[in-house]
Design an enzyme around this catalytic site. Structure first.
Site, PDB file in Angstrom:
ATOM      1  N   ASN A   9       0.870  -1.181   0.000  1.00 48.48           N
ATOM      2  CA  ASN A   9       0.000   0.000   0.000  1.00 48.48           C
ATOM      3  C   ASN A   9       0.904   1.227   0.000  1.00 48.48           C
ATOM      4  O   ASN A   9       1.500   1.565   1.024  1.00 48.48           O
ATOM      5  CB  ASN A   9      -0.893  -0.029   1.260  1.00 48.48           C
ATOM      6  CG  ASN A   9      -1.740   1.236   1.381  1.00 48.48           C
ATOM      7  OD1 ASN A   9      -1.785   2.053   0.468  1.00 48.48           O
ATOM      8  ND2 ASN A   9      -2.400   1.388   2.517  1.00 48.48           N
ATOM      9  N   LYS A  11       0.154   4.231  -0.194  1.00 54.52           N
ATOM     10  CA  LYS A  11      -0.491   5.415   0.401  1.00 54.52           C
ATOM     11  C   LYS A  11      -0.252   6.630  -0.511  1.00 54.52           C
ATOM     12  O   LYS A  11      -0.174   6.455  -1.721  1.00 54.52           O
ATOM     13  CB  LYS A  11       0.004   5.622   1.840  1.00 54.52           C
ATOM     14  CG  LYS A  11      -0.177   4.343   2.681  1.00 54.52           C
ATOM     15  CD  LYS A  11      -0.027   4.551   4.154  1.00 54.52           C
ATOM     16  CE  LYS A  11      -0.241   3.213   4.875  1.00 54.52           C
ATOM     17  NZ  LYS A  11      -0.165   3.319   6.326  1.00 54.52           N
ATOM     18  N   HIS A  95      -9.578   1.105   5.095  1.00 58.30           N
ATOM     19  CA  HIS A  95      -8.287   1.295   5.757  1.00 58.30           C
ATOM     20  C   HIS A  95      -8.489   2.244   6.941  1.00 58.30           C
ATOM     21  O   HIS A  95      -9.277   3.178   6.857  1.00 58.30           O
ATOM     22  CB  HIS A  95      -7.266   1.871   4.765  1.00 58.30           C
ATOM     23  CG  HIS A  95      -5.875   1.846   5.309  1.00 58.30           C
ATOM     24  ND1 HIS A  95      -5.432   2.775   6.217  1.00 58.30           N
ATOM     25  CD2 HIS A  95      -4.851   0.987   5.111  1.00 58.30           C
ATOM     26  CE1 HIS A  95      -4.175   2.488   6.545  1.00 58.30           C
ATOM     27  NE2 HIS A  95      -3.809   1.412   5.882  1.00 58.30           N
ATOM     28  N   GLU A  97      -6.889   4.630   8.021  1.00 59.51           N
ATOM     29  CA  GLU A  97      -6.689   6.056   7.722  1.00 59.51           C
ATOM     30  C   GLU A  97      -7.931   6.648   7.069  1.00 59.51           C
ATOM     31  O   GLU A  97      -8.253   7.819   7.253  1.00 59.51           O
ATOM     32  CB  GLU A  97      -5.440   6.230   6.833  1.00 59.51           C
ATOM     33  CG  GLU A  97      -4.172   6.032   7.645  1.00 59.51           C
ATOM     34  CD  GLU A  97      -2.993   5.444   6.893  1.00 59.51           C
ATOM     35  OE1 GLU A  97      -2.965   5.509   5.657  1.00 59.51           O
ATOM     36  OE2 GLU A  97      -2.096   4.902   7.575  1.00 59.51           O
ATOM     37  N   GLU A 167      -5.210  -4.924  10.662  1.00 59.94           N
ATOM     38  CA  GLU A 167      -4.217  -3.869  10.875  1.00 59.94           C
ATOM     39  C   GLU A 167      -4.499  -3.155  12.194  1.00 59.94           C
ATOM     40  O   GLU A 167      -5.323  -2.230  12.242  1.00 59.94           O
ATOM     41  CB  GLU A 167      -4.285  -2.850   9.729  1.00 59.94           C
ATOM     42  CG  GLU A 167      -3.897  -3.409   8.380  1.00 59.94           C
ATOM     43  CD  GLU A 167      -3.340  -2.321   7.463  1.00 59.94           C
ATOM     44  OE1 GLU A 167      -2.200  -2.474   7.041  1.00 59.94           O
ATOM     45  OE2 GLU A 167      -4.047  -1.325   7.209  1.00 59.94           O
ATOM     46  N   GLY A 173       2.525   2.414  10.917  1.00 59.99           N
ATOM     47  CA  GLY A 173       3.475   3.517  10.763  1.00 59.99           C
ATOM     48  C   GLY A 173       4.198   3.883  12.049  1.00 59.99           C
ATOM     49  O   GLY A 173       4.848   4.927  12.130  1.00 59.99           O
ATOM     50  N   SER A 212       3.518  -1.950  10.398  1.00 60.03           N
ATOM     51  CA  SER A 212       4.972  -1.972  10.588  1.00 60.03           C
ATOM     52  C   SER A 212       5.633  -3.293  10.205  1.00 60.03           C
ATOM     53  O   SER A 212       6.609  -3.713  10.834  1.00 60.03           O
ATOM     54  CB  SER A 212       5.341  -1.581  12.035  1.00 60.03           C
ATOM     55  OG  SER A 212       4.925  -0.259  12.302  1.00 60.03           O
TER      56      SER A 212
HETATM   57  P1  13P Z   1       3.072   0.556   7.721  1.00 50.51           P
HETATM   58  O1  13P Z   1       3.583  -0.734   7.140  1.00 50.51           O
HETATM   59  O2  13P Z   1       3.798   1.761   7.222  1.00 50.51           O
HETATM   60  O3  13P Z   1       2.965   0.487   9.219  1.00 50.51           O
HETATM   61  O4  13P Z   1       1.578   0.737   7.185  1.00 50.51           O
HETATM   62  C1  13P Z   1       0.692  -0.309   7.331  1.00 50.51           C
HETATM   63  C2  13P Z   1      -0.523  -0.006   6.547  1.00 50.51           C
HETATM   64  O5  13P Z   1      -1.308   0.838   6.926  1.00 50.51           O
HETATM   65  C3  13P Z   1      -0.719  -0.729   5.285  1.00 50.51           C
HETATM   66  O6  13P Z   1      -1.986  -0.505   4.788  1.00 50.51           O
END
Ligand code: 13P
Length: 252
Positions: A9, A11, A95, A97, A167, A173, A212
Site C-alpha cells: 500500500n 499510500k 483502511h 486512515e 491492521e 506507521g 509496521s
Molecule cells: P506501515 O507498514 O507503514 O505500518 O503501514 C501499514 C498499513 O497501513 C498498510 O496498509
C-alpha cells in the site's frame, strides 16, 4: 492450502520517476516465479502508468479506495467499474486512515465492498483496533463488529472474492508491530467468526496482517498458522525490502 498474498500500500507517496524505479526493482525479482500473489496499490492517478510498467509481470495492482456508487455526480470519486476498466484486480476498503480521516462508517465500507465484488474486484477489507480498545480488552469485539456489518449487508458468499487485512491501528506507521502471537490470535478469531457462516470460506480466505511489517519481522509473522501474508505500508516503498518480505512468505 492458502496462497500467500503480499500487498504494497503505497499510500500518498511516489511520483512517476520514483514509481518507475521501484517497479523496476520489484518486477525483475525471482519472487515472480513463485506461487505467491503480489499486489501494489499506488495512488489512483498512477494506476495507468503502473499498468503499463507491469504489463509483462505477474504482479497485480489495485486501488487504495473506491466509491460505492456506479457513476454520476460524485466529484472527485472513482468507481469500481473504472478500476476494473484499468485492469485493477484488488481494492483496499476501510483502511484505518480512511475510517479516521474520512469518517468512513462500517455501512459505507460494506456498500463499497458490494460494489467491488460486483465489478469482479477482490475486496480487501481492513479491520483493526486502537490502542485504547486493545487496552480495554475490546480488540475482538471491535473487529467482530467491523466484519459483522459487512457480512450482514453483503452476505457471506461475497467473501469468496475477498481478503481480510488485520491492521491494529497502534501498529500502523509506528514501528511497533503486533507480536506474531498477538496477530495470530486475532487472525484465528476472525477465521472462527467466518466459520459460523461458512466453513469453506473461513478455511480458504486469505487473512493478512498489516502494521509496521518489515524485512526483519515478516518471516516470524508468516510462520503463524492463520497469517497468510501482509499489507505493507512504508516498507513497500523500498524495493529490496518489499522483495525480502515477499520472499519470506514463500512456502507458508
Ligand atoms: P506501515 O507498514 O507503514 O505500518 O503501514 C501499514 C498499513 O497501513 C498498510 O496498509
Amino acid at each position: 492450502m492458502r496462497q500467500s498474498l503480499i500487498i504494497g500500500n503505497w499510500k500518498m507517496n511516489g511520483n512517476l520517476a520514483e514509481n518507475e524505479k521501484l517497479l523496476n526493482i520489484i518486477s525483475v525479482s525471482p519472487i515472480l516465479y513463485e506461487d505467491i500473489d503480489v499486489v501494489v496499490c499506488p495512488p489512483s492517478i498512477y494506476i495507468t502508468h503502473v499498468r503499463q510498467q507491469l504489463a509483462a509481470s505477474k504482479i497485480k495492482y489495485g486501488a487504495q479506495n473506491v466509491s460505492a456508487y456506479k457513476n454520476g455526480a460524485y466529484t472527485g470519486e472513482i468507481s469500481t467499474t473504472m478500476l476494473a476498466d484499468l485492469g485493477c484486480s484488488y481494492v483496499l476498503l476501510g483502511h484505518s486512515e480512511r475510517r479516521s480521516l474520512n469518517h468512513e462508517s462500517d455501512g459505507q465500507i460494506a456498500d463499497k465492498f458490494a460494489a467491488a465484488v460486483q465489478a469482479n474486484l477482490t475486496a480487501v477489507l481492513c479491520v483493526g483496533e486502537t490502542l485504547a480498545q486493545r487496552q480495554a480488552d475490546e480488540t475482538f469485539l471491535v473487529i467482530a463488529q467491523q466484519i459483522q456489518k459487512v457480512v450482514e449487508q453483503v452476505g457471506i458468499q461475497a467473501f469468496k472474492q475477498a481478503v481480510i487485512a488485520y491492521e491494529p491501528i497502534w501498529a500502523i506507521g509506528t514501528g511497533e508491530t503486533a507480536s506474531p502471537e498477538q496477530a495470530q490470535e486475532v487472525h484465528q478469531q476472525i477465521r472462527q467468526q467466518l466459520a459460523k457462516y461458512d466453513e469453506n470460506i473461513a478455511r480458504s480466505i486469505q487473512i493478512i496482517y498489516g502494521g509496521s511489517v518489515n524485512e526483519n519481522n515478516a518471516k516470524a509473522l508468516f510462520l503463524q498458522a492463520d497469517i497468510d501474508g501482509a499489507l505493507v505500508g512504508g516498507a513497500s516503498l523500498k524495493g529490496e525490502h518489499f522483495i525480502t518480505i515477499c520472499q519470506a512468505s514463500i512456502n507458508h
